[in-house]
Design a protein around this motif. Structure first.
Motif, PDB file in Angstrom:
ATOM      1  N   UNK A 108       0.814  -1.210   0.000  1.00  0.00           N
ATOM      2  CA  UNK A 108       0.000   0.000   0.000  1.00  0.00           C
ATOM      3  C   UNK A 108       0.845   1.257   0.000  1.00  0.00           C
ATOM      4  N   UNK A 109       1.904   1.286   0.787  1.00  0.00           N
ATOM      5  CA  UNK A 109       2.772   2.464   0.803  1.00  0.00           C
ATOM      6  C   UNK A 109       3.483   2.651  -0.537  1.00  0.00           C
ATOM      7  N   UNK A 110       3.905   1.550  -1.149  1.00  0.00           N
ATOM      8  CA  UNK A 110       4.550   1.654  -2.459  1.00  0.00           C
ATOM      9  C   UNK A 110       3.568   2.173  -3.508  1.00  0.00           C
ATOM     10  N   UNK A 111       2.320   1.781  -3.404  1.00  0.00           N
ATOM     11  CA  UNK A 111       1.317   2.282  -4.356  1.00  0.00           C
ATOM     12  C   UNK A 111       1.079   3.777  -4.133  1.00  0.00           C
ATOM     13  N   UNK A 112       1.026   4.225  -2.894  1.00  0.00           N
ATOM     14  CA  UNK A 112       0.813   5.647  -2.610  1.00  0.00           C
ATOM     15  C   UNK A 112       1.963   6.517  -3.113  1.00  0.00           C
ATOM     16  N   UNK A 113       3.172   5.983  -3.110  1.00  0.00           N
ATOM     17  CA  UNK A 113       4.343   6.752  -3.557  1.00  0.00           C
ATOM     18  C   UNK A 113       4.691   6.512  -5.027  1.00  0.00           C
ATOM     19  N   UNK A 114       3.842   5.793  -5.740  1.00  0.00           N
ATOM     20  CA  UNK A 114       4.082   5.562  -7.157  1.00  0.00           C
ATOM     21  C   UNK A 114       5.232   4.616  -7.448  1.00  0.00           C
ATOM     22  N   UNK A 115       5.586   3.755  -6.516  1.00  0.00           N
ATOM     23  CA  UNK A 115       6.699   2.839  -6.698  1.00  0.00           C
ATOM     24  C   UNK A 115       6.252   1.433  -7.099  1.00  0.00           C
ATOM     25  N   UNK A 116       4.958   1.259  -7.277  1.00  0.00           N
ATOM     26  CA  UNK A 116       4.436  -0.061  -7.624  1.00  0.00           C
ATOM     27  C   UNK A 116       4.450  -0.213  -9.144  1.00  0.00           C
ATOM     28  N   UNK A 117       5.591  -0.579  -9.697  1.00  0.00           N
ATOM     29  CA  UNK A 117       5.760  -0.674 -11.152  1.00  0.00           C
ATOM     30  C   UNK A 117       6.506  -1.963 -11.471  1.00  0.00           C
ATOM     31  N   UNK A 119       7.765  -5.649 -12.440  1.00  0.00           N
ATOM     32  CA  UNK A 119       7.500  -6.972 -11.881  1.00  0.00           C
ATOM     33  C   UNK A 119       6.988  -6.916 -10.461  1.00  0.00           C
ATOM     34  N   UNK A 120       7.441  -5.924  -9.699  1.00  0.00           N
ATOM     35  CA  UNK A 120       6.950  -5.769  -8.331  1.00  0.00           C
ATOM     36  C   UNK A 120       5.438  -5.543  -8.306  1.00  0.00           C
ATOM     37  N   UNK A 121       4.932  -4.823  -9.292  1.00  0.00           N
ATOM     38  CA  UNK A 121       3.496  -4.580  -9.371  1.00  0.00           C
ATOM     39  C   UNK A 121       2.736  -5.876  -9.606  1.00  0.00           C
ATOM     40  N   UNK A 122       3.230  -6.725 -10.492  1.00  0.00           N
ATOM     41  CA  UNK A 122       2.569  -8.004 -10.771  1.00  0.00           C
ATOM     42  C   UNK A 122       2.547  -8.898  -9.532  1.00  0.00           C
ATOM     43  N   UNK A 123       3.689  -8.950  -8.825  1.00  0.00           N
ATOM     44  CA  UNK A 123       3.750  -9.765  -7.605  1.00  0.00           C
ATOM     45  C   UNK A 123       2.791  -9.219  -6.554  1.00  0.00           C
ATOM     46  N   UNK A 124       2.759  -7.911  -6.404  1.00  0.00           N
ATOM     47  CA  UNK A 124       1.884  -7.293  -5.406  1.00  0.00           C
ATOM     48  C   UNK A 124       0.415  -7.574  -5.716  1.00  0.00           C
ATOM     49  N   UNK A 125       0.047  -7.453  -6.983  1.00  0.00           N
ATOM     50  CA  UNK A 125      -1.341  -7.715  -7.356  1.00  0.00           C
ATOM     51  C   UNK A 125      -1.701  -9.185  -7.148  1.00  0.00           C
ATOM     52  N   UNK A 126      -0.761 -10.082  -7.378  1.00  0.00           N
ATOM     53  CA  UNK A 126      -1.020 -11.511  -7.150  1.00  0.00           C
ATOM     54  C   UNK A 126      -1.241 -11.793  -5.667  1.00  0.00           C
ATOM     55  N   UNK A 127      -0.415 -11.170  -4.813  1.00  0.00           N
ATOM     56  CA  UNK A 127      -0.578 -11.358  -3.369  1.00  0.00           C
ATOM     57  C   UNK A 127      -1.936 -10.830  -2.913  1.00  0.00           C
TER      58      UNK A 127
END
Length: 229
Positions: A108-117, A119-127
């Motif tokens: 959630x913090x990475x998404x708020x700071x625009x850092x969810x991009x 491969x990390x974004x794909x892993x986060x969405x899967x979790x």
């Protein structure tokens, strides 16, 4: 020349007649006694069958009551087992997901700071998809009333634009599974200012008075103002 003894034939007939009468009486009495015996035996047999039938009915009623009681106990046992099974499953899933809450906070913090991009974004969405499939629900929004059963206030302030204790900032979202709260939402709350409640009725009264004054002057304007003499 033979002489006949007077009364011999009558004597002989008299001796024969009583014997025949006794035999006839025996034959007449015999069938009557034989008919009375079977009638009494039939009555006793009917009474015995009736008693056995009553005993069988009593035993059947007792066995039926026992069967119904066992069936009710079995149904209660099945419900308890099913309820315990669901509870154990929820506790196990809640324990596992509790360990993933820090990971979800980092996402959630990475998404708020625009850092969810990338491969990390794909892993986060899967979790997040896996946790949602297991029944994990996120809650807590800014502007909703503060509820101590699901919110944990970490910061407190006063604000003039709120009428009740309100969540003004979500520091950490809350999570639940069904009706079970895994973690309350950690929030900053604001309460109405102490003088705001007293000043508000006065402001409302002034506003109503200001609205009423143009209404009072409107009839003169519609009539074209005061008439000249």
């Amino acid at each position: 020349m033979t002489e006949e003894t007077p009364g011999f034939d009558e004597q002989q007939d008299a001796d024969v007649t009583p014997g025949a009468s006794s035999d006839d009486a025996a034959e007449t009495a015999g069938p009557a006694s034989s008919e009375a015996g079977p009638a009494g035996a039939g009555t006793d047999a009917t009474a015995g069958l009736t008693a056995q039938l009553d005993q069988a009915r009593t035993a059947l009623a007792e066995r039926t009551a026992d069967l119904q009681r066992l069936q009710a106990e079995y149904q209660n046992y099945r419900r308890r087992v099913e309820r315990d099974r669901v509870t154990v499953k929820e506790v196990a899933v809640a324990g596992m997901l509790s360990e993933l809450l820090p990971v979800l906070d980092d996402i959630g913090r990475a998404r708020d700071h625009g850092e969810l991009v990338g491969g990390f974004k794909s892993v986060a969405e899967s979790v997040e998809a896996v946790t949602a499939k297991l029944g994990l629900v996120q809650f807590g929004k800014e502007g909703e009333p503060f509820d101590p059963t699901i919110h944990e206030a970490l910061m407190h302030s006063y604000a003039p634009d709120v009428t009740e204790t309100t969540c003004v900032a979500i520091l950490q979202p809350g999570y639940r599974i069904g009706e079970r709260t895994i973690r309350p939402a950690r929030v900053a709350v604001a309460e109405p200012q102490p003088g705001a409640q007293q000043a508000k009725p006065q402001a409302d009264a002034k506003a109503e008075q200001a609205e009423a004054e143009p209404e009072a002057a409107k009839p003169d304007e519609e009539n074209g103002g005061p008439q000249e003499g």
